[in-house]
Design an enzyme around this catalytic site. Structure first.
Site, PDB file in Angstrom:
ATOM      1  N   GLU A 277      66.234  51.443  32.761  1.00  0.00           N
ATOM      2  CA  GLU A 277      67.108  52.281  33.583  1.00  0.00           C
ATOM      3  C   GLU A 277      66.317  53.425  34.208  1.00  0.00           C
ATOM      4  O   GLU A 277      65.673  54.184  33.480  1.00  0.00           O
ATOM      5  CB  GLU A 277      68.257  52.833  32.737  1.00  0.00           C
ATOM      6  CG  GLU A 277      69.161  51.746  32.189  1.00  0.00           C
ATOM      7  CD  GLU A 277      70.290  52.283  31.310  1.00  0.00           C
ATOM      8  OE1 GLU A 277      70.363  53.529  31.114  1.00  0.00           O
ATOM      9  OE2 GLU A 277      71.093  51.474  30.826  1.00  0.00           O
ATOM     10  N   HIS A 296      75.008  53.803  33.979  1.00  0.00           N
ATOM     11  CA  HIS A 296      75.187  54.287  32.604  1.00  0.00           C
ATOM     12  C   HIS A 296      76.098  55.512  32.588  1.00  0.00           C
ATOM     13  O   HIS A 296      75.768  56.557  32.016  1.00  0.00           O
ATOM     14  CB  HIS A 296      73.832  54.617  31.971  1.00  0.00           C
ATOM     15  CG  HIS A 296      73.828  54.454  30.476  1.00  0.00           C
ATOM     16  ND1 HIS A 296      72.751  53.972  29.769  1.00  0.00           N
ATOM     17  CD2 HIS A 296      74.784  54.710  29.542  1.00  0.00           C
ATOM     18  CE1 HIS A 296      73.023  53.934  28.483  1.00  0.00           C
ATOM     19  NE2 HIS A 296      74.262  54.379  28.316  1.00  0.00           N
TER      20      HIS A 296
END
Length: 328
Positions: A277, A296
């Site tokens: 990420e 997220h």
């Protein structure tokens, strides 16, 4: 305070890494400082690296409020004064818990702070996947007034893998929109919860995969759960199935997921997490219309962030107080 030689004694330090924690610095920081601790903030605007944490916390840092920043064994060994780690959230897979235990570093998570927010996000992704909302919106903004066929969720079966706090919240919301709920969790012992809410237990993961119209993941990332969703397990799912993942990206083998989505082996996958990420530019999954990814944000609501800041601070101060008593 000064020493006998007249030198000022430095205060013990607390490192705070989550970026959103700063939203509550006016109310939370004074509580920490009132207990005699100096605060060090993560001002990088991103997740810290192992080297950056070591550079700051190798000496003098007795406590850390940690987000998703890495605390493996080599980092913990270098942080020689560290006595307490407070997780800003639930999942603790970024912390080497065995090494922390060996080094007598207490660790707690902020249980019960973000389960509602993450569950609501999972349901949001569920609707987005079922009705192809993001694809439809993108088409309309490009000037294409084309309808995209979706599915109804009422009467469909959602299979939840994991029956912790978040999984339970998702179950209740799924029941509220008329879905049938099946749950697989070999560690769940609360039969009354299942019976009272009309939730069917799946004794085997394969049974859940075969019978579910939606598979939603709500379990931690461990060595045992890595790539739980892979070519073999995907092959057990319905071709019309939706996959929802708001837990950890590492639960899914992304190469296998790409092949399944590209070949329409399953219908849609919607995730709030990814193995790296943010994902690298040009990642092949991001080019698929039937793959949805959010950044997220499941726990990133005003209410959850405030609860996580409050609880993680309380946990840290309690652990440090206990460590100080034990050293006296």
């Amino acid at each position: 305070m000064t020493t006998a030689k007249g030198k000022a004694k430095s205060k013990p330090k607390v490192l705070i890494t989550p970026k959103s924690f700063a939203n509550y610095k006016d109310t939370i920081y004074p509580i920490i400082e009132a207990q005699g601790y100096e605060i060090i903030e993560n001002r990088l605007g991103r997740t810290m690296t192992e080297e950056e944490i070591i550079g700051i916390a190798s000496l003098g840092v007795v406590g850390i409020i940690i987000g998703i920043d890495p605390l493996p064994a080599n980092v913990l060994e270098r942080c020689v004064d560290l006595r307490a780690i407070s997780k800003y959230g639930m999942g603790m897979d970024n912390i080497d818990l065995d090494k922390a235990r060996e080094l007598n570093i207490e660790v707690r998570n902020a249980a019960g702070t973000n389960n509602v927010s993450v569950a609501e996000h999972a349901i949001g992704l569920l609707f987005a996947a079922a009705r192809r909302i993001s694809q439809n919106v993108a088409d309309v903004k490009r000037g294409n007034w084309q309808r995209v066929m979706g599915i109804e969720l009422t009467g469909k079966t959602i299979g939840l893998v994991g029956g912790g706090q978040i999984g339970r919240e998702v179950a209740l919301r799924a029941k509220g929109i008329g879905m049938q709920v099946m749950l697989y969790d070999p560690f769940l012992r609360d039969e009354a919860y299942l019976t009272d809410n009309g939730i069917r237990r799946a004794e085997q993961l394969e049974t859940l995969l075969e019978q579910s119209d939606v598979v939603s993941l709500h379990l931690p990332y461990t060595a045992d759960t890595k790539h739980l969703i892979n070519e073999r397990t995907i092959s057990r799912m319905k071709r019309s199935a939706l996959l929802i993942n708001t837990s950890r990206g590492e639960l899914v083998n992304e190469d296998a997921l790409y092949e399944a989505l590209a070949s329409n082996r399953i219908a849609v996958a919607a995730q709030d997490v990814f193995s790296v990420e943010p994902p690298e530019a040009g990642n092949k999954l991001l080019g698929l219309d039937n793959f949805l990814l959010t950044s997220h944000t499941g726990a990133f609501t005003k209410e959850a962030v405030e609860r996580m800041a409050t609880v993680s601070t309380r946990n840290l101060l309690e652990m440090l107080a206990g460590a100080n008593e034990g050293s006296n």
